[in-house]
Design a protein around this motif. Structure first.
Motif, PDB file in Angstrom:
ATOM      1  N   LEU A  16       0.841  -1.309   0.044  1.00 23.93           N
ATOM      2  CA  LEU A  16       0.160   0.111  -0.019  1.00 23.93           C
ATOM      3  C   LEU A  16       0.786   1.316   0.095  1.00 23.93           C
ATOM      4  O   LEU A  16       1.878   1.354   0.774  1.00 23.93           O
ATOM      5  CB  LEU A  16      -0.713   0.102   1.263  1.00 23.93           C
ATOM      6  N   THR A  17       0.611   2.129  -0.901  1.00 19.87           N
ATOM      7  CA  THR A  17       1.326   3.343  -0.936  1.00 19.87           C
ATOM      8  C   THR A  17       0.396   4.490  -0.785  1.00 19.87           C
ATOM      9  O   THR A  17      -0.735   4.485  -1.253  1.00 19.87           O
ATOM     10  CB  THR A  17       2.052   3.490  -2.283  1.00 19.87           C
ATOM     11  N   VAL A  18       1.337   5.593  -0.546  1.00 22.20           N
ATOM     12  CA  VAL A  18       0.121   6.832  -0.808  1.00 22.20           C
ATOM     13  C   VAL A  18       1.088   7.555  -1.658  1.00 22.20           C
ATOM     14  O   VAL A  18       2.225   8.208  -1.374  1.00 22.20           O
ATOM     15  CB  VAL A  18       0.361   7.896   0.475  1.00 22.20           C
ATOM     16  N   PHE A  70       6.716   7.148  -0.586  1.00 22.38           N
ATOM     17  CA  PHE A  70       7.404   6.476   0.477  1.00 22.38           C
ATOM     18  C   PHE A  70       7.186   5.315   0.593  1.00 22.38           C
ATOM     19  O   PHE A  70       5.928   4.773   0.276  1.00 22.38           O
ATOM     20  CB  PHE A  70       7.487   7.527   1.668  1.00 22.38           C
ATOM     21  N   HIS A  71       7.939   4.596   1.163  1.00 23.01           N
ATOM     22  CA  HIS A  71       7.650   3.061   1.492  1.00 23.01           C
ATOM     23  C   HIS A  71       6.861   2.878   2.767  1.00 23.01           C
ATOM     24  O   HIS A  71       7.364   3.513   3.743  1.00 23.01           O
ATOM     25  CB  HIS A  71       8.933   2.408   1.750  1.00 23.01           C
ATOM     26  N   SER A  72       5.517   2.629   2.447  1.00 20.57           N
ATOM     27  CA  SER A  72       4.775   2.524   3.809  1.00 20.57           C
ATOM     28  C   SER A  72       4.937   1.647   4.749  1.00 20.57           C
ATOM     29  O   SER A  72       4.404   1.754   5.964  1.00 20.57           O
ATOM     30  CB  SER A  72       3.107   2.600   3.098  1.00 20.57           C
ATOM     31  N   GLY A  73       5.584   0.378   4.130  1.00 24.57           N
ATOM     32  CA  GLY A  73       5.799  -0.454   5.266  1.00 24.57           C
ATOM     33  C   GLY A  73       4.520  -1.404   5.380  1.00 24.57           C
ATOM     34  O   GLY A  73       4.425  -1.859   6.596  1.00 24.57           O
ATOM     35  N   LEU A  78      -0.130  -6.799   6.469  1.00 24.36           N
ATOM     36  CA  LEU A  78       1.238  -6.915   7.134  1.00 24.36           C
ATOM     37  C   LEU A  78       1.932  -5.722   7.358  1.00 24.36           C
ATOM     38  O   LEU A  78       1.575  -4.858   6.586  1.00 24.36           O
ATOM     39  CB  LEU A  78       2.024  -7.841   6.244  1.00 24.36           C
ATOM     40  N   GLN A  79       2.303  -5.321   8.692  1.00 25.85           N
ATOM     41  CA  GLN A  79       2.918  -4.014   8.782  1.00 25.85           C
ATOM     42  C   GLN A  79       4.414  -4.377   9.397  1.00 25.85           C
ATOM     43  O   GLN A  79       4.883  -5.208  10.153  1.00 25.85           O
ATOM     44  CB  GLN A  79       2.118  -3.345   9.793  1.00 25.85           C
ATOM     45  N   GLN A  80       5.312  -3.447   8.822  1.00 30.38           N
ATOM     46  CA  GLN A  80       6.559  -3.544   9.270  1.00 30.38           C
ATOM     47  C   GLN A  80       7.246  -2.040   9.084  1.00 30.38           C
ATOM     48  O   GLN A  80       7.502  -1.579   8.140  1.00 30.38           O
ATOM     49  CB  GLN A  80       7.558  -4.534   8.346  1.00 30.38           C
ATOM     50  N   PRO A  81       7.251  -1.525  10.336  1.00 27.37           N
ATOM     51  CA  PRO A  81       7.442  -0.064  10.520  1.00 27.37           C
ATOM     52  C   PRO A  81       9.169   0.138  10.215  1.00 27.37           C
ATOM     53  O   PRO A  81       9.353   1.237   9.973  1.00 27.37           O
ATOM     54  CB  PRO A  81       7.097   0.449  11.662  1.00 27.37           C
ATOM     55  N   SER A  82       9.702  -0.737  10.677  1.00 18.33           N
ATOM     56  CA  SER A  82      11.324  -0.534  10.617  1.00 18.33           C
ATOM     57  C   SER A  82      11.739  -0.676   9.052  1.00 18.33           C
ATOM     58  O   SER A  82      11.568  -1.390   8.231  1.00 18.33           O
ATOM     59  CB  SER A  82      11.946  -1.756  11.270  1.00 18.33           C
TER      60      SER A  82
END
Lengths: 254, 236
Positions: free
Chosen positions: B16-18, B25-28, B133-137
């Motif tokens: 998913l991107t904005v 940017f890489h939304s993670g 799935l989320q990966q903020p790092s």
């Protein structure tokens, strides 16, 4: 009549020393051979081994018999066995096959197998030959030769064990074994042999089924069924048990 | 797990991107869409719809995903007269933490099984599922989950299969057991069980030994000058 000519005596020949006498008949080499064979083969009964060896020296003409005697000098589990097989093969290579052609062909190979299996029931030998036979004119490589000979030697042991098993199963020492028991035992053995060698779990299972516990349950189940199928003689029993062995013998690869 | 996994089609994860002309940017955040085999219900429309009765367990192997959320879409319930009811997405598992610290390795390649207990409600009669799935790092170049499988019911309830006989015989080698067995055997009329057993095992051993030493070389029955010549075979 002091000048009477002495009759032929050993004095006619120049006086031989003991050594020359022995050399005339190459006894030295003979003794060296025998001692070497005893040391490398380490037979359980050296005296019988010696007498068999000297007996077999008379069979010099028949290469197949010579080869057989060499192969049977030691048990197949000892490392010397392979050397003996190689020696036997070398002897059989001198067999004349055709015009100026020497080697081991299908006929001599089959003859050797038959004579190695002379103590087994005839049906077993026939079935074995069907699996490992080679056509009469084919050249036999050492690998095929070795594998066939090894199979025969193991089968010899196997047949002797069959007899022991027969005597154990023959509870009343009547000379016959209940067909039911023989079937149960055969089934357990076949099940164990059918399992693939690499599956560890199946190997452990097979071991359990052939151990006292598993065997007891199988025999009990067999004995509970009251059907009377009659008895089996040693020969019939051996033929059936050998089926399990023969199922593991592979056909010759083309 | 005795149950076979449910049939479903799992699509590739979509990042998913904005999107903005200036700020990409890489939304993670990635979404995996899961649909189920189409089932046409006779009483409503003729169009077959994806449908799943029940999901009890969700299993997967993690690959550097920090949080996972699961949302399910319920089957559209047609109202009287309307063509389709409201489509509802409900969150079943909210932001479950897979990695205790998103920057660190722990939990990054672990196997997870999300069971009924972790669901907010029982999943039944759904038409689609989305796994977020989320990966903020920013440390990890790539994150996903692998080997995703859905099961109808939690396997904890079913009994494990009974152990085979050879495993449960723990006292097989004790002398007391041996004596017991021998007396039992004698009663049945089998005087020497041990010798029968050992003979059989030796026979087994001999056969295996022979089987191992079988020759694998070829006799060269059909070899003609080193090549397999079909024409020559035909003449003989």
């Amino acid at each position: 009549m002091a000048d009477k000519k002495k009759p032929n005596s050993a004095d006619d020949r120049p006086q031989e020393t003991d050594r020359q006498f022995l050399e005339r008949y190459s006894i030295g080499t003979l003794m060296k051979d025998v001692l070497g064979k005893i040391v490398s083969n380490r037979p359980k009964d050296p005296i019988t081994f010696l007498s068999d060896y000297f007996d077999s020296l008379e069979d010099q003409s028949n290469l197949v018999l010579k080869a057989r005697n060499i192969i049977e000098m030691t048990h197949h589990s000892r490392p010397v066995f392979e050397m003996n097989v190689r020696q036997a093969y070398d002897i059989m290579l001198k067999q004349k096959v055709g015009k100026r052609l020497y080697g081991v062909n299908g006929t001599s190979y089959t003859d050797l197998i038959k004579t190695l299996c002379r103590d087994m029931p005839q049906p077993v030998t026939t079935k074995l030959l069907k699996k490992i036979e080679c056509l009469d004119y084919e050249a036999i490589t050492f690998d095929v030769f070795k594998s066939g000979v090894f199979t025969c030697c193991v089968l010899q042991d196997y047949v002797k064990l069959c007899e022991m098993l027969f005597n154990s199963l023959d509870f009343q020492s009547s000379g016959k074994v209940d067909k039911i028991l023989s079937d149960v035992v055969n089934e357990q053995l076949k099940a164990a042999l059918a399992n693939t060698r690499t599956d560890a779990r199946k190997i452990v299972e097979a071991g359990y089924n052939l151990g006292p516990d598993g065997l007891f349950y199988a025999l009990e189940r067999g004995m509970r069924s009251k059907s009377q199928l009659g008895g089996q003689t040693l020969e019939q029993f051996t033929i059936e048990i050998c089926d399990a062995f023969l199922s593991k013998v592979k056909f010759n690869v083309y | 797990m005795g149950d076979r996994p449910l049939h479903c089609s799992i699509k590739n994860p979509i990042l998913l991107t904005v999107e903005d002309q200036k700020n990409a940017f890489h939304s993670g955040c990635k979404v995996i869409d899961v649909t189920f085999p189409n089932v046409s219900s006779p009483e409503t429309q003729t169009v077959p719809i994806s449908f799943c009765e029940r999901v009890g367990e969700i299993c997967f192997k993690n690959y550097y995903t920090a949080y996972v959320s699961i949302r399910v879409k319920f089957k559209a319930a047609p109202e009287n007269g309307a063509e389709s009811g409201e489509i509802k997405w409900k969150t079943c598992v909210r932001r479950m933490r897979l990695m205790p610290s998103p920057h660190k390795e722990s939990g990054s390649q672990d196997y997870f099984a999300i069971s009924k207990k972790q669901f907010s409600f029982d999943i039944s009669n759904i038409s689609a599922m989305r796994i977020i799935l989320q990966q903020p790092s920013p440390v990890w170049k790539e994150f996903r989950i692998e080997d995703l499988r859905l099961y109808r019911s939690s396997e904890m309830l079913s009994k494990p299969p009974p152990l085979p006989a050879w495993l449960t015989e723990d006292s097989a080698n004790s002398t007391k057991h041996k004596l017991e067995l021998q007396t039992k055997a004698k009663e049945k009329g089998i005087p020497n069980l041990e010798s029968i057993s050992s003979s059989l095992q030796e026979l087994w051993g001999l056969s295996e030994e022979m089987a191992i030493n079988q020759s694998k070389t070829e006799i060269g029955r059909y070899e003609v000058d080193g090549c397999y010549e079909v024409n020559l075979l035909a003449y003989t």
